[in-house]
Design an enzyme around this catalytic site. Structure first.
Site, PDB file in Angstrom:
ATOM      1  N   CYS A  53      -3.443   1.601   6.739  1.00 43.75           N
ATOM      2  CA  CYS A  53      -3.691   0.845   7.973  1.00 43.75           C
ATOM      3  C   CYS A  53      -4.363   1.706   9.037  1.00 43.75           C
ATOM      4  CB  CYS A  53      -2.381   0.280   8.490  1.00 43.75           C
ATOM      5  SG  CYS A  53      -1.091   1.507   8.589  1.00 43.75           S
TER       6      CYS A  53
ATOM      7  N   GLU B  45       4.255  -8.720  -3.537  1.00 39.60           N
ATOM      8  CA  GLU B  45       4.149  -9.258  -4.908  1.00 39.60           C
ATOM      9  C   GLU B  45       3.518  -8.251  -5.867  1.00 39.60           C
ATOM     10  OE1 GLU B  45       0.222 -11.952  -5.068  1.00 39.60           O
ATOM     11  OE2 GLU B  45       1.291 -12.154  -3.183  1.00 39.60           O
TER      12      GLU B  45
ATOM     13  N   GLY C 163       5.070 -14.426  -0.673  1.00 42.16           N
ATOM     14  CA  GLY C 163       5.102 -14.679   0.766  1.00 42.16           C
ATOM     15  C   GLY C 163       5.487 -16.113   1.121  1.00 42.16           C
TER      16      GLY C 163
ATOM     17  N   GLU D 284     -11.177  -5.123   9.049  1.00 42.24           N
ATOM     18  CA  GLU D 284     -10.471  -4.122   8.241  1.00 42.24           C
ATOM     19  C   GLU D 284     -10.898  -4.284   6.779  1.00 42.24           C
ATOM     20  OE1 GLU D 284      -6.113  -4.417   7.992  1.00 42.24           O
ATOM     21  OE2 GLU D 284      -6.081  -2.251   8.247  1.00 42.24           O
ATOM     22  N   ILE D 285     -11.444  -3.219   6.190  1.00 39.32           N
ATOM     23  CA  ILE D 285     -11.958  -3.301   4.807  1.00 39.32           C
ATOM     24  C   ILE D 285     -10.864  -2.973   3.795  1.00 39.32           C
ATOM     25  CG2 ILE D 285     -13.659  -2.376   3.177  1.00 39.32           C
ATOM     26  CD1 ILE D 285     -15.507  -1.875   5.613  1.00 39.32           C
TER      27      ILE D 285
ATOM     28  N   LYS E 298      12.041  -7.943   1.259  1.00 40.65           N
ATOM     29  CA  LYS E 298      11.097  -8.704   0.411  1.00 40.65           C
ATOM     30  C   LYS E 298       9.885  -7.796   0.179  1.00 40.65           C
ATOM     31  CE  LYS E 298       7.727 -11.170   0.013  1.00 40.65           C
ATOM     32  NZ  LYS E 298       6.575 -10.777  -0.844  1.00 40.65           N
ATOM     33  N   PRO E 299       9.838  -7.135  -0.999  1.00 42.15           N
ATOM     34  CA  PRO E 299       8.675  -6.284  -1.298  1.00 42.15           C
ATOM     35  C   PRO E 299       7.420  -7.136  -1.531  1.00 42.15           C
ATOM     36  CG  PRO E 299      10.560  -5.749  -2.714  1.00 42.15           C
ATOM     37  CD  PRO E 299      10.850  -7.071  -2.063  1.00 42.15           C
TER      38      PRO E 299
ATOM     39  N   ASN F 236       0.805  -1.233   0.000  1.00 40.94           N
ATOM     40  CA  ASN F 236       0.000   0.000   0.000  1.00 40.94           C
ATOM     41  C   ASN F 236       0.839   1.285   0.000  1.00 40.94           C
ATOM     42  OD1 ASN F 236       0.675  -0.719   2.625  1.00 40.94           O
ATOM     43  ND2 ASN F 236      -1.062   0.347   3.505  1.00 40.94           N
TER      44      ASN F 236
ATOM     45  N   GLU G  36       3.891  -4.158  12.178  1.00 44.39           N
ATOM     46  CA  GLU G  36       2.961  -3.038  12.022  1.00 44.39           C
ATOM     47  C   GLU G  36       1.797  -3.591  11.228  1.00 44.39           C
ATOM     48  OE1 GLU G  36       0.735  -0.657  10.908  1.00 44.39           O
ATOM     49  OE2 GLU G  36       2.152   0.258   9.512  1.00 44.39           O
ATOM     50  N   LEU G  37       0.689  -3.858  11.930  1.00 51.57           N
ATOM     51  CA  LEU G  37      -0.408  -4.594  11.311  1.00 51.57           C
ATOM     52  C   LEU G  37      -1.593  -3.668  11.066  1.00 51.57           C
ATOM     53  CD1 LEU G  37       0.124  -7.759  13.505  1.00 51.57           C
ATOM     54  CD2 LEU G  37       1.183  -7.188  11.332  1.00 51.57           C
TER      55      LEU G  37
HETATM   56  P1  NAP Z   1      -0.062  -9.683   3.548  1.00 52.03           P
HETATM   57  O1  NAP Z   1      -0.406 -10.997   2.967  1.00 52.03           O
HETATM   58  O2  NAP Z   1       0.040  -9.548   5.016  1.00 52.03           O
HETATM   59  O3  NAP Z   1       1.304  -9.238   2.832  1.00 52.03           O
HETATM   60  C1  NAP Z   1       2.276  -8.411   3.357  1.00 52.03           C
HETATM   61  C2  NAP Z   1       3.657  -8.941   3.008  1.00 52.03           C
HETATM   62  O4  NAP Z   1       3.908 -10.187   3.664  1.00 52.03           O
HETATM   63  C3  NAP Z   1       3.852  -9.227   1.530  1.00 52.03           C
HETATM   64  O5  NAP Z   1       5.173  -8.911   1.173  1.00 52.03           O
HETATM   65  C4  NAP Z   1       3.598 -10.717   1.470  1.00 52.03           C
HETATM   66  O6  NAP Z   1       4.078 -11.348   0.326  1.00 52.03           O
HETATM   67  C5  NAP Z   1       4.294 -11.177   2.712  1.00 52.03           C
HETATM   68  N1  NAP Z   1       3.876 -12.499   3.182  1.00 52.03           N
HETATM   69  C6  NAP Z   1       2.696 -13.138   2.955  1.00 52.03           C
HETATM   70  N2  NAP Z   1       2.683 -14.327   3.587  1.00 52.03           N
HETATM   71  C7  NAP Z   1       3.875 -14.463   4.215  1.00 52.03           C
HETATM   72  C8  NAP Z   1       4.465 -15.465   5.031  1.00 52.03           C
HETATM   73  N3  NAP Z   1       3.811 -16.582   5.340  1.00 52.03           N
HETATM   74  N4  NAP Z   1       5.705 -15.268   5.514  1.00 52.03           N
HETATM   75  C9  NAP Z   1       6.378 -14.140   5.232  1.00 52.03           C
HETATM   76  N5  NAP Z   1       5.880 -13.143   4.468  1.00 52.03           N
HETATM   77  C10 NAP Z   1       4.643 -13.293   3.959  1.00 52.03           C
HETATM   78  O7  NAP Z   1      -1.079  -8.615   3.054  1.00 52.03           O
HETATM   79  P2  NAP Z   1      -1.942  -8.651   1.717  1.00 52.03           P
HETATM   80  O8  NAP Z   1      -2.356 -10.043   1.355  1.00 52.03           O
HETATM   81  O9  NAP Z   1      -1.192  -7.935   0.714  1.00 52.03           O
HETATM   82  O10 NAP Z   1      -3.226  -7.825   2.182  1.00 52.03           O
HETATM   83  C11 NAP Z   1      -4.207  -8.479   2.993  1.00 52.03           C
HETATM   84  C12 NAP Z   1      -4.767  -7.527   4.022  1.00 52.03           C
HETATM   85  O11 NAP Z   1      -3.730  -7.065   4.860  1.00 52.03           O
HETATM   86  C13 NAP Z   1      -5.379  -6.262   3.460  1.00 52.03           C
HETATM   87  O12 NAP Z   1      -6.692  -6.460   3.071  1.00 52.03           O
HETATM   88  C14 NAP Z   1      -5.279  -5.318   4.619  1.00 52.03           C
HETATM   89  O13 NAP Z   1      -6.361  -5.514   5.483  1.00 52.03           O
HETATM   90  C15 NAP Z   1      -3.995  -5.753   5.317  1.00 52.03           C
HETATM   91  N6  NAP Z   1      -2.830  -4.892   4.985  1.00 52.03           N
HETATM   92  C16 NAP Z   1      -2.369  -4.065   5.936  1.00 52.03           C
HETATM   93  C17 NAP Z   1      -1.314  -3.230   5.661  1.00 52.03           C
HETATM   94  C18 NAP Z   1      -0.778  -2.266   6.689  1.00 52.03           C
HETATM   95  O14 NAP Z   1      -0.256  -1.223   6.328  1.00 52.03           O
HETATM   96  N7  NAP Z   1      -0.817  -2.601   7.966  1.00 52.03           N
HETATM   97  C19 NAP Z   1      -0.722  -3.231   4.410  1.00 52.03           C
HETATM   98  C20 NAP Z   1      -1.181  -4.132   3.438  1.00 52.03           C
HETATM   99  C21 NAP Z   1      -2.235  -4.958   3.755  1.00 52.03           C
HETATM  100  P3  NAP Z   1       3.088 -11.431  -0.936  1.00 52.03           P
HETATM  101  O15 NAP Z   1       3.051 -10.071  -1.476  1.00 52.03           O
HETATM  102  O16 NAP Z   1       3.674 -12.407  -1.849  1.00 52.03           O
HETATM  103  O17 NAP Z   1       1.749 -11.888  -0.420  1.00 52.03           O
HETATM  104 MG    MG Z   2      -0.370 -11.104  -0.156  1.00 51.76          MG
END
Ligand code: NAP
Ligand code: MG
Length: 486
Positions: free
Chosen positions: A289, A182, A212, A386-387, A179-180, A156, A255-256
């Protein structure tokens, strides 16, 4: 014109390399879903190489570890200058790959330059204490870098997250593997090239794009990684803490997400409160977030506020992020768009009153209308989960006591806000609300000096400010025998 794609490979040991497997993955433009580029897809084998490079760069005799702290600061300052030099390109690329509205992308880059300069100035101000220790000893503490850090980024705010985490780690003297996400692999590679140009020695910063379950888990399970800093979902945050605990007891900062309450009191200045509340949840299409996704409005002004909130939402111009008049762009990808539309359907089904928006715009790109729900109650899904999209949920309340308890009735605790002209109300709310950041008569206000992070399931540890640096440092106590009498 589309920005030029200069880098698509992995960045390991200051070199551009293909993934060991030879694999690549496609990255997209959320404006129209078109493919931008094919990017090297790192996996365990590439993470192993990157961690090995970072470990060599952390050896006590390495070029990096032999630098003075002030020289580390100089490199980060040079990096900030280079980001400023290439700011327009970085903002365009961020907008192209992530859908950030161009105006905001430029503003973001400007504020991240400030963050980098702040962190540059911190590098030679990290010191321990001399202790007034009991007995015949002389004792002091040293603050030393924790080691190789794994930095896992969300999609984001790719540039901001990269800069914040990397510059903090470098100011502390650590080495990193990034690790940025995807969805947004491109800007991290440009920033890596600028770090090299700024004089970061080889192996200090490595960037491995990938997924991930592949690259991400390889990093969190690696026994030579001392710390993970992660921003993203609560679900993955929990997996990361488990991985760190199961393996070598890595330090973890998380930071979730959030479900942040914003409270509007009867005495609030509505000319301020209405636009701030809208910006708090619609900014960046709601993909933040700290989104003010539970908007509590006091009963005396409820009807008037709701009417103004709908008018404001309807005035937001949604469209191509490159258009300078656009205020909201697309959601980052189809998955996120579908998820947000699913929440809107749930809101309708569970009895919230849909006052505007609620639909996808067009059939190409991932655009959603700014949406306002009124008469939302605490038990509805849109008030609990969280939407991460442009959905404003308005809830009614009567008293300050009531709203504090309702605001705290969540597992999240990232941000909170209140609009009131009564200082007592502002201070009482700020004292009792369970959130890492509280804003009074403002919202989304950030400075590099102010710590940022969450209570409860919104995270562990803090970013920004000196508090963030502590999370990349170990405290070492040195005690030397010293007789009291000479
Ligand atoms: P996410 O799955 O938590 O992804 C964040 C990062 O973690 C990505 O780089 C992801 O890789 C990586 N990752 C995923 N699974 C992992 C694992 N098992 N071990 C280590 N790293 C891993 O978030 P998302 O799927 O992009 O978004 C899902 C929800 O998260 C959103 O709807 C939102 O509610 C929340 N979110 C919160 C924030 C915040 O600023 N706090 C930011 C983004 C999303 P990949 O990119 O390959 O999945
Ligand atoms: Mg993801």
């Amino acid at each position: 014109m589309a920005p030029q794609i200069k880098y698509t490979k992995l960045f390991i040991d200051n070199e551009w390399v293909d993934a060991k497997s030879g694999k690549t993955f496609e990255t997209y433009n959320p404006h129209d879903g078109s493919v931008i580029a094919k990017v090297a897809e790192g996996d365990k084998a590439d993470i192993d190489l990157a961690v090995a490079a970072a470990k060599r760069a952390f050896h006590r005799n390495s070029e990096w570890r032999q630098l003075d702290a002030s020289q580390r600061g100089e490199i980060i300052r040079k990096f900030a200058d280079l980001i400023e030099r290439d700011g327009q390109y970085i903002a365009e690329l961020e907008s192209y790959n992530n859908g950030t509205v161009m105006n905001f992308a430029s503003m973001f880059v400007g504020s991240f330059v400030k963050t980098a300069r702040y962190l540059a100035s911190c590098a030679d101000k990290l010191h321990g204490d001399t202790l007034a220790a009991d007995g015949e000893v002389f004792s002091y503490t040293l603050k030393q870098p924790v080691g190789v850090c794994g930095l896992i980024l969300p999609w984001n705010a790719p540039v901001g997250m990269f800069l914040n985490k990397v510059c903090t780690a470098l100011a502390a003297g650590c080495t990193v593997v990034v690790k940025p996400a995807e969805q947004t692999p491109l800007t991290a590679l440009v920033l890596a090239s600028l770090l090299k140009e700024a004089g970061v020695p080889k192996g200090v910063v490595n960037v491995v794009n990938g997924f991930g379950p592949g690259a991400g888990t390889a990093l969190t399970h690696h026994s030579d990684v001392a710390k993970i800093s992660f921003t993203g979902s609560v679900e993955v945050g929990k997996l990361i803490q488990q991985a760190a605990g199961a393996n070598n007891l890595k330090r973890v900062t998380l930071e979730l997400g959030g479900k942040s309450p914003l409270v509007i009191m009867n005495d609030a200045d509505l000319n301020l409160a209405v636009p701030y509340a809208a910006n708090g949840v619609f900014f960046h299409q709601g993909q933040i977030c700290i989104a003010a996704s539970r908007l509590f409005v006091q009963s005396g002004i409820y009807d008037k506020f709701v009417e103004a909130a709908v008018k404001h939402a309807q005035s937001i111009k949604v469209g191509n992020p490159t258009d300078p008049t656009t205020q909201n762009g697309p959601q980052v990808d189809e998955t996120m768009m579908t998820k947000v539309l699913g929440y809107i359907e749930k809101g309708k089904k569970e009895g919230a009153k849909l006052l505007c928006g609620g639909n996808r715009i067009g059939t190409t790109g991932y655009y959603i209308q700014p949406t306002v729900f009124a008469d939302v109650t605490d038990d509805m899904t849109i008030a609990k989960e969280e939407i991460f999209g442009p959905v404003q949920s308005i809830l009614k309340f009567d008293t300050l006591e009531e709203v504090i308890d309702r605001a705290n009735n969540t597992n999240y605790g990232l941000a909170a806000g209140i609009f009131t002209t009564n200082v007592n109300t502002a201070l009482q709310f700020s004292k009792y609300v369970e959130a890492g950041v509280v804003w009074v008569n403002t919202y989304l206000s950030f400075t590099p000096q102010a710590p940022f992070g969450g209570f409860k399931e919104s995270g562990i540890g803090r970013e920004n400010g000196m508090a963030a640096l502590d999370a990349y440092l170990e405290v070492k106590t040195v005690t030397v025998s010293l007789p009291k009498k000479v």
